[in-house]
Motif scaffolding. Structure first.
Motif, short mmCIF file in Angstrom:
data_model
loop_
_atom_site.label_atom_id
_atom_site.label_comp_id
_atom_site.label_asym_id
_atom_site.label_seq_id
_atom_site.Cartn_x
_atom_site.Cartn_y
_atom_site.Cartn_z
N VAL A 263 1.77 0.61 -0.61
CA VAL A 263 0.91 -0.30 -1.83
C VAL A 263 -0.64 -0.39 -1.19
O VAL A 263 -0.91 -0.05 -0.43
N GLY A 264 -1.29 -0.71 -2.22
CA GLY A 264 -2.71 -1.26 -2.06
C GLY A 264 -3.76 -0.20 -2.64
O GLY A 264 -3.44 0.82 -3.28
N SER A 265 -4.69 -0.48 -2.36
CA SER A 265 -5.90 0.60 -2.88
C SER A 265 -7.14 0.80 -1.83
O SER A 265 -8.02 -0.18 -1.39
N PRO A 266 -7.08 1.86 -0.89
CA PRO A 266 -5.96 2.83 -0.88
C PRO A 266 -4.57 2.36 -0.46
O PRO A 266 -4.74 1.57 0.31
N VAL A 267 -3.67 3.11 -1.00
CA VAL A 267 -2.30 2.78 -0.33
C VAL A 267 -1.82 2.84 1.01
O VAL A 267 -2.67 3.60 1.74
N LYS A 268 -1.20 2.03 1.64
CA LYS A 268 -1.01 1.76 3.04
C LYS A 268 0.44 1.73 3.11
O LYS A 268 1.18 1.18 2.49
N VAL A 269 1.25 2.16 4.15
CA VAL A 269 2.57 2.03 4.57
C VAL A 269 2.91 0.38 4.98
O VAL A 269 2.43 -0.24 5.60
N ILE A 270 3.79 -0.15 4.03
CA ILE A 270 4.49 -1.38 4.42
C ILE A 270 6.01 -1.36 4.93
O ILE A 270 6.27 -2.17 5.55
N ARG A 271 6.49 0.12 4.65
CA ARG A 271 7.85 -0.16 5.44
C ARG A 271 8.26 1.54 5.18
O ARG A 271 7.87 2.21 4.46
N GLU A 272 9.25 1.69 6.22
CA GLU A 272 9.86 3.20 5.94
C GLU A 272 11.18 3.05 5.17
O GLU A 272 12.00 1.96 4.92
#
Length: 111
Positions: free
Chosen positions: A100-109
């Motif tokens: 999620v986000g801008s730019p996207v980042k991992v929040i879970r596997e």
């Protein structure tokens, strides 16, 4: 669905409306592909999902985009990827992740 007559899509690929693109004929959706409401794809070059084509943007199988996701050119995404609403994908993304986000980042596997 009218959109299936405009693009190459497998039977289980699905696009929610509204959906926007530049040309349409550069878009090829493969197995398990899903796009949520409000997606825009800038298909100056080919955009493919789960297919064997030369491509500047490559999206794996079983991928889900939330509403208003932006995918920048030359990005490769693996299988089983979720991009949250409003996400901006600027770099290659590996399989089995939720971002999620801008730019996207991992929040879970994804397991």
């Amino acid at each position: 669905m009218i959109i299936k007559s405009l693009f190459y899509m497998t039977e289980d690929a699905w696009i929610e409306s509204p959906f926007y693109c530049d040309y349409g004929y550069n878009i090829l959706f493969g197995k398990g592909f899903y796009i949520n409401h409000g997606c825009t794809l800038l298909d100056v070059g080919k955009i493919t999902s789960g297919l064997e084509f030369a491509k500047p943007i490559s999206v794996g199988n079983h991928v889900w985009f939330g509403a208003n996701v932006t995918i920048c050119p030359s990005v490769t995404m693996g299988d089983n990827v979720v991009i949250g609403a409003g996400g901006v994908v600027t770099k290659n993304r590996p399989s089995n992740t939720v971002r999620v986000g801008s730019p996207v980042k991992v929040i879970r596997e994804n397991k």
